[in-house]
Scaffold this motif. Structure first.
Motif, PDB file in Angstrom:
ATOM      1  N   ARG A 201       0.805  -1.217   0.000  1.00  0.00           N
ATOM      2  CA  ARG A 201       0.000   0.000   0.000  1.00  0.00           C
ATOM      3  C   ARG A 201       0.842   1.274   0.000  1.00  0.00           C
ATOM      4  O   ARG A 201       0.623   2.183  -0.796  1.00  0.00           O
ATOM      5  CB  ARG A 201      -0.902  -0.044   1.238  1.00  0.00           C
ATOM      6  CG  ARG A 201      -2.003   0.943   1.216  1.00  0.00           C
ATOM      7  CD  ARG A 201      -2.771   0.891   2.543  1.00  0.00           C
ATOM      8  NE  ARG A 201      -3.263   2.209   2.867  1.00  0.00           N
ATOM      9  CZ  ARG A 201      -4.340   2.743   2.333  1.00  0.00           C
ATOM     10  NH1 ARG A 201      -5.047   2.051   1.472  1.00  0.00           N
ATOM     11  NH2 ARG A 201      -4.715   3.965   2.638  1.00  0.00           N
ATOM     12  N   SER A 202       1.853   1.346   0.865  1.00  0.00           N
ATOM     13  CA  SER A 202       2.632   2.587   0.943  1.00  0.00           C
ATOM     14  C   SER A 202       3.410   2.825  -0.349  1.00  0.00           C
ATOM     15  O   SER A 202       3.593   3.973  -0.777  1.00  0.00           O
ATOM     16  CB  SER A 202       3.568   2.578   2.148  1.00  0.00           C
ATOM     17  OG  SER A 202       4.182   1.333   2.286  1.00  0.00           O
ATOM     18  N   ALA A 210       3.890  10.618  -6.584  1.00  0.00           N
ATOM     19  CA  ALA A 210       4.891  11.028  -7.566  1.00  0.00           C
ATOM     20  C   ALA A 210       4.203  11.477  -8.850  1.00  0.00           C
ATOM     21  O   ALA A 210       4.591  12.476  -9.465  1.00  0.00           O
ATOM     22  CB  ALA A 210       5.861   9.877  -7.847  1.00  0.00           C
ATOM     23  N   ALA A 211       3.166  10.764  -9.245  1.00  0.00           N
ATOM     24  CA  ALA A 211       2.436  11.138 -10.465  1.00  0.00           C
ATOM     25  C   ALA A 211       1.729  12.478 -10.261  1.00  0.00           C
ATOM     26  O   ALA A 211       1.701  13.327 -11.156  1.00  0.00           O
ATOM     27  CB  ALA A 211       1.432  10.050 -10.832  1.00  0.00           C
ATOM     28  N   GLY A 212       1.201  12.712  -9.053  1.00  0.00           N
ATOM     29  CA  GLY A 212       0.485  13.955  -8.768  1.00  0.00           C
ATOM     30  C   GLY A 212       1.386  15.180  -8.779  1.00  0.00           C
ATOM     31  O   GLY A 212       0.947  16.282  -9.099  1.00  0.00           O
ATOM     32  N   PHE A 232      10.527   5.067  -1.938  1.00  0.00           N
ATOM     33  CA  PHE A 232      10.082   4.269  -3.096  1.00  0.00           C
ATOM     34  C   PHE A 232      10.330   4.999  -4.411  1.00  0.00           C
ATOM     35  O   PHE A 232       9.541   4.889  -5.359  1.00  0.00           O
ATOM     36  CB  PHE A 232       8.592   3.911  -2.993  1.00  0.00           C
ATOM     37  CG  PHE A 232       8.253   3.058  -1.805  1.00  0.00           C
ATOM     38  CD1 PHE A 232       8.719   1.748  -1.722  1.00  0.00           C
ATOM     39  CD2 PHE A 232       7.484   3.558  -0.770  1.00  0.00           C
ATOM     40  CE1 PHE A 232       8.403   0.959  -0.625  1.00  0.00           C
ATOM     41  CE2 PHE A 232       7.168   2.778   0.328  1.00  0.00           C
ATOM     42  CZ  PHE A 232       7.629   1.476   0.410  1.00  0.00           C
ATOM     43  N   GLU A 233      11.431   5.789  -4.478  1.00  0.00           N
ATOM     44  CA  GLU A 233      11.620   6.576  -5.696  1.00  0.00           C
ATOM     45  C   GLU A 233      11.920   5.698  -6.923  1.00  0.00           C
ATOM     46  O   GLU A 233      11.507   6.040  -8.032  1.00  0.00           O
ATOM     47  CB  GLU A 233      12.682   7.664  -5.495  1.00  0.00           C
ATOM     48  CG  GLU A 233      14.025   7.258  -4.963  1.00  0.00           C
ATOM     49  CD  GLU A 233      14.068   7.009  -3.446  1.00  0.00           C
ATOM     50  OE1 GLU A 233      13.066   7.246  -2.762  1.00  0.00           O
ATOM     51  OE2 GLU A 233      15.110   6.556  -2.967  1.00  0.00           O
ATOM     52  N   ALA A 234      12.564   4.538  -6.733  1.00  0.00           N
ATOM     53  CA  ALA A 234      12.831   3.673  -7.892  1.00  0.00           C
ATOM     54  C   ALA A 234      11.521   3.116  -8.440  1.00  0.00           C
ATOM     55  O   ALA A 234      11.292   3.082  -9.650  1.00  0.00           O
ATOM     56  CB  ALA A 234      13.767   2.531  -7.503  1.00  0.00           C
ATOM     57  N   SER A 235      10.660   2.693  -7.531  1.00  0.00           N
ATOM     58  CA  SER A 235       9.364   2.174  -7.947  1.00  0.00           C
ATOM     59  C   SER A 235       8.547   3.270  -8.630  1.00  0.00           C
ATOM     60  O   SER A 235       7.878   3.017  -9.639  1.00  0.00           O
ATOM     61  CB  SER A 235       8.630   1.630  -6.720  1.00  0.00           C
ATOM     62  OG  SER A 235       7.296   1.317  -7.039  1.00  0.00           O
TER      63      SER A 235
END
Ligand SMILES: [Mn+2]
Length: 335
Positions: A201-202, A210-212, A232-235
């Motif tokens: 979830r996180s 990130a998309a926002g 989670f920057e790679a994800s």
């Protein structure tokens, strides 16, 4: 000695896969153990890998919950079978020093044969024109005149789906082998879904944030996007590439006050521009932000102490410069 007599003559075969064993490796290994047991009912095959990938664990839980995969082995085997690799180095630290007798070693693999293969094994089924070890296993069952049961069919189809990237890399023989597995009882949809990993979830929330916060930079018609999140920057980069970016750069802010940058690009971007995210972008960026950076052409990162937004705009600048320089920049790369 042919393959059938070799396998029949073994009571304690040990079946080894490469480190961080992927679904193709573990599924093929279990099928090899099945063949060993069927050819010699007294055979007690052992399976071992340095470690098994998280996705492989998910597949095993679904299709072979009782399979036992060891991390190390003792030297009490009478046959060693290497699966989905033909190099001892690929076995990883816990297995690479396995004691081998070439007369009693068999390699089943679909990678290019390595030059020392002849020294390792006198028996080899190495077919580098095949798209997975599991595909080779399908024809091995024919060779040793055994039927493929439904349980094994599910495993082999899943391994094939994984290595072929859902049949992106395949030819007529691959598809015929897959069809045979379905006829033998493999559940195609169950195999597909066993390979789906839903991030927690996180991680999903981080991707969405990130998309926002996305910024789009148009450089020579390439779509470069940047964003920032906590973790989670790679994800997040992978998610943004999935949304349609050619290059994604995302900065994260770990609690130690540093900045952590991750970047991804499409294969097309690298092939057409020659821009290597590792050597052209993250390596120099690492110095600019008083830290370290590097990586691969399509996936790279950097850590440092300079503020996130500044680091991100430097990264965009480096990409802009590298695109303007053109593909010739490939010449000064060593990797
Ligand atoms: Mn493979």
């Amino acid at each position: 000695m042919n393959l059938i007599s070799l396998l029949k003559s073994s009571f304690h075969p040990v079946i080894l896969g490469h480190r961080n064993a992927d679904p193709d490796a573990v599924c093929a290994m279990i099928a090899v153990a099945d063949i060993c047991r069927k050819l010699n009912p007294k055979s007690i095959p052992k399976l071992a890998c340095d470690d098994v990938s998280r996705l492989s664990m998910q597949v095993l839980n679904r299709f072979a919950p009782s399979a036992e995969i060891l991390e190390t082995i003792e030297d009490d085997h009478d046959l060693v079978i290497l699966v989905d690799t033909n190099s001892l180095l690929q076995l990883g630290p816990s297995l690479k020093d396995v004691v081998l007798n070439p007369e009693r070693t068999l390699v089943i693999d679909h990678h290019e044969p390595n030059p020392e293969l002849d020294n390792i094994a006198k028996h080899a089924v190495v077919r580098s024109d095949r798209y997975s070890a599991c595909e080779i296993l399908v024809s091995l069952y024919d060779e040793v005149e055994l039927e493929i049961g439904a349980d094994i069919a599910n495993l082999l189809l899943t391994g094939m789906l994984f290595d072929t990237r859902r049949f992106l890399y395949a030819d007529a023989d691959t598809l015929i082998a897959a069809t045979r597995l379905v006829h033998n009882g493999a559940d195609y949809h169950a195999c597909i879904s066993s390979l789906a990993i839903k991030p927690n979830r996180s991680e999903r929330i981080a991707r969405l944030k990130a998309a926002g916060r996305l910024q789009v930079h148009n450089i020579d018609n390439w779509i470069i996007v940047t964003s920032r999140i906590k973790a989670f920057e790679a994800s997040a980069c992978r998610g943004l590439i999935g949304l349609g970016a050619d290059v994604a750069i995302v900065s994260g802010s770990p609690s130690n006050g540093e900045v952590r940058l991750s970047s991804r690009s499409t294969t097309e971007f690298y092939e057409k521009t020659g821009v290597n995210l590792g050597s052209d972008v993250m390596e120099p960026l690492g110095e600019l932000i008083e830290g370290k950076g590097g990586g691969h052409p399509n996936a790279a990162g950097a850590n440092g102490r300079i503020l996130g937004d500044k680091a991100v705009s430097r990264a965009v600048q480096l990409i802009r410069n590298a695109i303007k320089r053109g593909p010739s920049s490939e010449d000064d790369e060593s990797s």
